[in-house]
Scaffold this active site. Structure first.
Site, PDB file in Angstrom:
ATOM      1  N   ASP A 135     -72.254  24.437  31.933  1.00 36.42           N
ATOM      2  CA  ASP A 135     -72.198  23.949  33.294  1.00 36.42           C
ATOM      3  C   ASP A 135     -71.391  22.658  33.421  1.00 36.42           C
ATOM      4  O   ASP A 135     -70.388  22.601  34.124  1.00 36.42           O
ATOM      5  CB  ASP A 135     -73.651  23.722  33.770  1.00 36.42           C
ATOM      6  CG  ASP A 135     -73.715  23.412  35.242  1.00 36.42           C
ATOM      7  OD1 ASP A 135     -72.681  23.556  35.908  1.00 36.42           O
ATOM      8  OD2 ASP A 135     -74.786  23.042  35.720  1.00 36.42           O
ATOM      9  N   HIS A 182     -66.379   4.455  10.021  1.00 32.10           N
ATOM     10  CA  HIS A 182     -66.237   4.961  11.389  1.00 32.10           C
ATOM     11  C   HIS A 182     -67.576   4.854  12.126  1.00 32.10           C
ATOM     12  O   HIS A 182     -67.976   5.772  12.844  1.00 32.10           O
ATOM     13  CB  HIS A 182     -65.703   6.395  11.400  1.00 32.10           C
ATOM     14  CG  HIS A 182     -64.231   6.468  11.111  1.00 32.10           C
ATOM     15  ND1 HIS A 182     -63.536   7.633  10.931  1.00 32.10           N
ATOM     16  CD2 HIS A 182     -63.304   5.482  10.966  1.00 32.10           C
ATOM     17  CE1 HIS A 182     -62.260   7.366  10.680  1.00 32.10           C
ATOM     18  NE2 HIS A 182     -62.096   6.062  10.698  1.00 32.10           N
ATOM     19  N   ASP A 206     -62.846  -1.811  16.111  1.00 30.18           N
ATOM     20  CA  ASP A 206     -61.695  -0.918  15.909  1.00 30.18           C
ATOM     21  C   ASP A 206     -61.605  -0.083  17.176  1.00 30.18           C
ATOM     22  O   ASP A 206     -62.445   0.800  17.398  1.00 30.18           O
ATOM     23  CB  ASP A 206     -61.933  -0.055  14.662  1.00 30.18           C
ATOM     24  CG  ASP A 206     -60.738   0.837  14.317  1.00 30.18           C
ATOM     25  OD1 ASP A 206     -59.832   0.978  15.163  1.00 30.18           O
ATOM     26  OD2 ASP A 206     -60.730   1.394  13.203  1.00 30.18           O
ATOM     27  N   ASP A 238     -54.169   1.427  18.029  1.00 31.71           N
ATOM     28  CA  ASP A 238     -55.236   1.552  17.029  1.00 31.71           C
ATOM     29  C   ASP A 238     -55.374   0.208  16.322  1.00 31.71           C
ATOM     30  O   ASP A 238     -54.741  -0.024  15.293  1.00 31.71           O
ATOM     31  CB  ASP A 238     -54.890   2.677  16.042  1.00 31.71           C
ATOM     32  CG  ASP A 238     -55.952   2.851  14.959  1.00 31.71           C
ATOM     33  OD1 ASP A 238     -57.042   2.269  15.086  1.00 31.71           O
ATOM     34  OD2 ASP A 238     -55.675   3.583  13.990  1.00 31.71           O
ATOM     35  N   HIS A 285     -60.510   3.741   1.771  1.00 35.17           N
ATOM     36  CA  HIS A 285     -59.578   4.487   2.631  1.00 35.17           C
ATOM     37  C   HIS A 285     -58.134   4.123   2.298  1.00 35.17           C
ATOM     38  O   HIS A 285     -57.887   3.304   1.414  1.00 35.17           O
ATOM     39  CB  HIS A 285     -59.885   4.232   4.124  1.00 35.17           C
ATOM     40  CG  HIS A 285     -59.835   2.781   4.543  1.00 35.17           C
ATOM     41  ND1 HIS A 285     -58.664   2.122   4.788  1.00 35.17           N
ATOM     42  CD2 HIS A 285     -60.828   1.877   4.764  1.00 35.17           C
ATOM     43  CE1 HIS A 285     -58.940   0.878   5.154  1.00 35.17           C
ATOM     44  NE2 HIS A 285     -60.238   0.695   5.144  1.00 35.17           N
ATOM     45  N   HIS A 302     -51.631   5.072   8.567  1.00 33.85           N
ATOM     46  CA  HIS A 302     -51.335   6.469   8.957  1.00 33.85           C
ATOM     47  C   HIS A 302     -50.339   6.427  10.107  1.00 33.85           C
ATOM     48  O   HIS A 302     -50.237   5.425  10.819  1.00 33.85           O
ATOM     49  CB  HIS A 302     -52.629   7.181   9.385  1.00 33.85           C
ATOM     50  CG  HIS A 302     -53.441   6.400  10.397  1.00 33.85           C
ATOM     51  ND1 HIS A 302     -53.136   6.377  11.738  1.00 33.85           N
ATOM     52  CD2 HIS A 302     -54.510   5.574  10.248  1.00 33.85           C
ATOM     53  CE1 HIS A 302     -53.995   5.597  12.365  1.00 33.85           C
ATOM     54  NE2 HIS A 302     -54.836   5.081  11.497  1.00 33.85           N
ATOM     55  N   HIS A 312     -54.384   9.537  14.497  1.00 34.28           N
ATOM     56  CA  HIS A 312     -53.860   9.939  13.191  1.00 34.28           C
ATOM     57  C   HIS A 312     -52.757  10.935  13.530  1.00 34.28           C
ATOM     58  O   HIS A 312     -53.005  12.127  13.694  1.00 34.28           O
ATOM     59  CB  HIS A 312     -54.945  10.570  12.317  1.00 34.28           C
ATOM     60  CG  HIS A 312     -56.019   9.576  11.958  1.00 34.28           C
ATOM     61  ND1 HIS A 312     -57.230   9.939  11.449  1.00 34.28           N
ATOM     62  CD2 HIS A 312     -56.047   8.216  12.040  1.00 34.28           C
ATOM     63  CE1 HIS A 312     -57.960   8.842  11.224  1.00 34.28           C
ATOM     64  NE2 HIS A 312     -57.260   7.790  11.582  1.00 34.28           N
ATOM     65  N   GLU A 319     -53.710  -1.303   7.743  1.00 33.48           N
ATOM     66  CA  GLU A 319     -55.110  -1.616   7.947  1.00 33.48           C
ATOM     67  C   GLU A 319     -55.917  -1.750   6.656  1.00 33.48           C
ATOM     68  O   GLU A 319     -56.828  -0.979   6.401  1.00 33.48           O
ATOM     69  CB  GLU A 319     -55.749  -0.561   8.849  1.00 33.48           C
ATOM     70  CG  GLU A 319     -55.504   0.886   8.428  1.00 33.48           C
ATOM     71  CD  GLU A 319     -56.200   1.886   9.366  1.00 33.48           C
ATOM     72  OE1 GLU A 319     -57.417   1.766   9.561  1.00 33.48           O
ATOM     73  OE2 GLU A 319     -55.501   2.783   9.892  1.00 33.48           O
ATOM     74  N   TYR A 329     -65.194  -3.781   2.148  1.00 30.42           N
ATOM     75  CA  TYR A 329     -66.511  -3.487   2.721  1.00 30.42           C
ATOM     76  C   TYR A 329     -67.560  -3.640   1.630  1.00 30.42           C
ATOM     77  O   TYR A 329     -67.543  -2.900   0.644  1.00 30.42           O
ATOM     78  CB  TYR A 329     -66.527  -2.052   3.281  1.00 30.42           C
ATOM     79  CG  TYR A 329     -65.300  -1.760   4.125  1.00 30.42           C
ATOM     80  CD1 TYR A 329     -65.274  -2.041   5.488  1.00 30.42           C
ATOM     81  CD2 TYR A 329     -64.141  -1.237   3.528  1.00 30.42           C
ATOM     82  CE1 TYR A 329     -64.131  -1.799   6.245  1.00 30.42           C
ATOM     83  CE2 TYR A 329     -62.997  -0.996   4.278  1.00 30.42           C
ATOM     84  CZ  TYR A 329     -62.999  -1.280   5.626  1.00 30.42           C
ATOM     85  OH  TYR A 329     -61.867  -1.049   6.369  1.00 30.42           O
ATOM     86  N   ARG A 388     -61.897  -5.402   8.254  1.00 29.01           N
ATOM     87  CA  ARG A 388     -60.651  -4.622   8.327  1.00 29.01           C
ATOM     88  C   ARG A 388     -59.755  -5.335   9.330  1.00 29.01           C
ATOM     89  O   ARG A 388     -60.249  -5.852  10.340  1.00 29.01           O
ATOM     90  CB  ARG A 388     -60.928  -3.176   8.760  1.00 29.01           C
ATOM     91  CG  ARG A 388     -59.684  -2.319   8.892  1.00 29.01           C
ATOM     92  CD  ARG A 388     -59.959  -0.804   8.907  1.00 29.01           C
ATOM     93  NE  ARG A 388     -60.723  -0.356  10.060  1.00 29.01           N
ATOM     94  CZ  ARG A 388     -61.992   0.020  10.039  1.00 29.01           C
ATOM     95  NH1 ARG A 388     -62.672  -0.015   8.907  1.00 29.01           N
ATOM     96  NH2 ARG A 388     -62.605   0.411  11.139  1.00 29.01           N
ATOM     97  N   GLU A 431     -56.191  -4.479  11.347  1.00 26.44           N
ATOM     98  CA  GLU A 431     -55.293  -3.333  11.582  1.00 26.44           C
ATOM     99  C   GLU A 431     -54.299  -3.640  12.699  1.00 26.44           C
ATOM    100  O   GLU A 431     -54.688  -3.987  13.813  1.00 26.44           O
ATOM    101  CB  GLU A 431     -56.135  -2.108  11.973  1.00 26.44           C
ATOM    102  CG  GLU A 431     -55.300  -0.883  12.348  1.00 26.44           C
ATOM    103  CD  GLU A 431     -56.139   0.375  12.547  1.00 26.44           C
ATOM    104  OE1 GLU A 431     -57.330   0.250  12.899  1.00 26.44           O
ATOM    105  OE2 GLU A 431     -55.585   1.472  12.366  1.00 26.44           O
TER     106      GLU A 431
HETATM  107  N1  GLY Z   1     -59.484   4.046  14.185  1.00 25.24           N
HETATM  108  C1  GLY Z   1     -59.360   4.972  13.154  1.00 25.24           C
HETATM  109  C2  GLY Z   1     -58.447   4.496  12.130  1.00 25.24           C
HETATM  110  O1  GLY Z   1     -58.192   3.317  12.044  1.00 25.24           O
HETATM  111  O2  GLY Z   1     -57.890   5.247  11.383  1.00 25.24           O
HETATM  112 MN    MN Z   2     -56.069   3.401  11.955  1.00 25.62          MN
HETATM  113 MN    MN Z   3     -58.452   1.919  13.640  1.00 29.63          MN
END
Ligand code: GLY
Ligand code: MN
Ligand code: MN
Length: 439
Positions: free
Chosen positions: A40, A243, A260, A271, A350, A354, A361, A384, A388, A406, A408
């Site tokens: 719905d 995340h 972020d 980003d 990580h 990217h 991404h 980035e 952590y 982080r 970025e």
């Molecule tokens: N915000 C997701 C990343 O930094 O890849």
């Molecule tokens: Mn990113």
């Molecule tokens: Mn990010």
């Protein structure tokens, strides 16, 4: 009536650019499926990036069939007009409206796809289509291919061969045009200003959700249609979840806050990550880790210019962050052994960046024929690095536990170096300490 938000010539030019590459074949793109809850209630709809990239059309339940050199060349299948449904869900173009407003050669109702599409594919020797993205669309496309095969009688031929459409289009999306860069820069600037507003708002006692609200308010007030990905507003130890998006805790005195978040603007997204103290003043330990990560980020950014292999950024970040882990006493041993055994991933799990564009991404290959890719002018990506240190990590020195950082930024490769498109968001400690809590 909902006008196309951009001049449709842009989409025709993009189609023209891929025409030669796929000559003799057809490209089929399906709309993003609609998300309906409880049969719905709908969610805000966002078109599939490739569908938008080639048509500018924002309705669900539609297909593009592009047949370079054949007539009609650009064909769409779309929902019919439906006054009853439009009363509930809003305007639909219908096939007539699409032909008139979107510069396509021919548009049919989506119900005719099964009947008409086999005739459109009779004269091609293969198709480009991305399977397994939209199950309903897959079933429709495969049934069209089967119908076409059966219509050819006992010739021995099987289904038309299927090449991956997203790989093809990803290569085109990877290098941004001047026009695309104006949208991406705007997305980055809106995102950066929103981060600045969030910094000014933050003080002990505000909730992560309220900080998210400041970001969202700024995005929407500046013409962004939506966020480019889930907001990550992570105070204290929450920042050690990469995340994290519960965003339901209170920001406390003495904690760092990691945000972020990126705004989408005309289908391009920023980003950005920034990390700063909730009370406006870094502790010595927080400053030590922060300066370490910032130095790594700056070193990576300083490496960027055409001709550099993208994978080098990952390798350099791994090496420099491992040095930092050794300095801080998070790890012991020989750097090469640590990296070989992936022990650095305990605190940096990580990659360093990217591709960035219509999707956060973004599309585009990182390796070509097994070789890591070299960057070119007008490619855009993130840088980035992060560190952590979870609060329950009993291997880490106690004074660093619960620190997640982080930093970025969003980068465009220029002819001789790079442009940092997110530089309006402060990241130097002195700059941050000046603005936090100043709203
Ligand atoms: N915000 C997701 C990343 O930094 O890849
Ligand atoms: Mn990113
Ligand atoms: Mn990010």
């Amino acid at each position: 009536m909902r006008k196309p938000i951009e001049n449709v010539k842009v989409f025709a030019q993009r189609r023209a650019k891929i025409a030669e590459e796929i000559s003799g074949k057809a490209l089929i793109i399906a709309a993003h499926p609609e998300q309906i809850r409880n049969h719905d209630v709908g969610f805000a709809y966002r078109q599939d990036s490739n569908m938008y990239y080639l048509t500018g059309f924002e309705e669900p339940e539609s297909f593009l069939v592009f047949r370079p050199g054949l007539k009609p060349e650009t064909v769409m299948f779309v929902r019919r007009r439906d006054p009853d449904r439009e009363t509930w869900d809003g305007y639909r173009y219908g096939p007539e409206g699409v032909e008139k407003e979107f510069g396509v050669d021919k548009a049919y109702p989506i119900e005719d796809f099964a009947k008409v599409a086999p005739t459109l594919l009779k004269d091609v020797d293969g198709i480009y289509y991305r399977l397994l993205k939209n199950k309903e669309a897959d079933a429709m496309v495969l049934s069209v291919l089967e119908k076409l095969r059966l219509s050819q009688g006992r010739t021995g031929y099987g289904l038309l061969s299927i090449h991956d459409a997203d790989t093809l289009l990803g290569e085109h999306r990877l290098v941004k045009s001047e026009y695309e860069l104006t949208h991406l820069r705007e997305a980055c600037e809106i995102s950066a200003q929103a981060h600045l507003a969030a910094m000014k708002f933050t003080r002990p006692g505000v909730s992560e959700r309220q900080v998210q609200a400041v970001l969202a308010h700024h995005f929407l007030m500046k013409g962004s249609a939506r966020e480019g990905y889930n907001y990550i507003v992570a105070t204290g130890n929450n920042a050690t979840t990469l995340h994290y998006n519960f965003n339901d805790q209170t920001c406390k005195d003495g904690q760092l806050l990691l945000i972020d978040a990126g705004a989408e603007y005309n289908y391009f997204t920023g980003d950005i990550t920034r990390t700063f103290p909730v009370n406006g003043k870094f502790t010595d330990e927080q400053a030590e880790v922060y300066e370490g990560v910032l130095k790594v980020q700056k070193e990576i950014i300083a490496m960027i210019k055409p001709g550099v292999v993208f994978k080098n950024f990952h390798d350099t970040a791994t090496s420099l962050l491992t040095d930092l882990m050794l300095e801080l006493g998070l790890l012991t041993g020989r750097k090469a052994d640590i990296i070989e055994a992936n022990h650095h991933r305990r605190y940096y799990p990580h990659g360093v960046g990217h591709w960035l564009g219509m999707d956060v991404h973004d599309a585009g290959l990182y390796y070509k024929k097994g070789e890591p890719r070299t960057i070119e002018s007008n490619m855009c990506f993130t840088v980035e690095p992060g560190l952590y240190i979870p609060e329950h990590d009993d291997m880490a020195p106690a004074n660093y536990r619960g620190i997640g950082i982080r930093i970025e930024d969003n980068i465009r490769v220029t002819d001789s170096g790079c442009e940092v498109m997110t530089s309006s968001a402060p990241k130097e400690i002195a700059e941050l300490e000046k603005v936090i809590g100043q709203a």
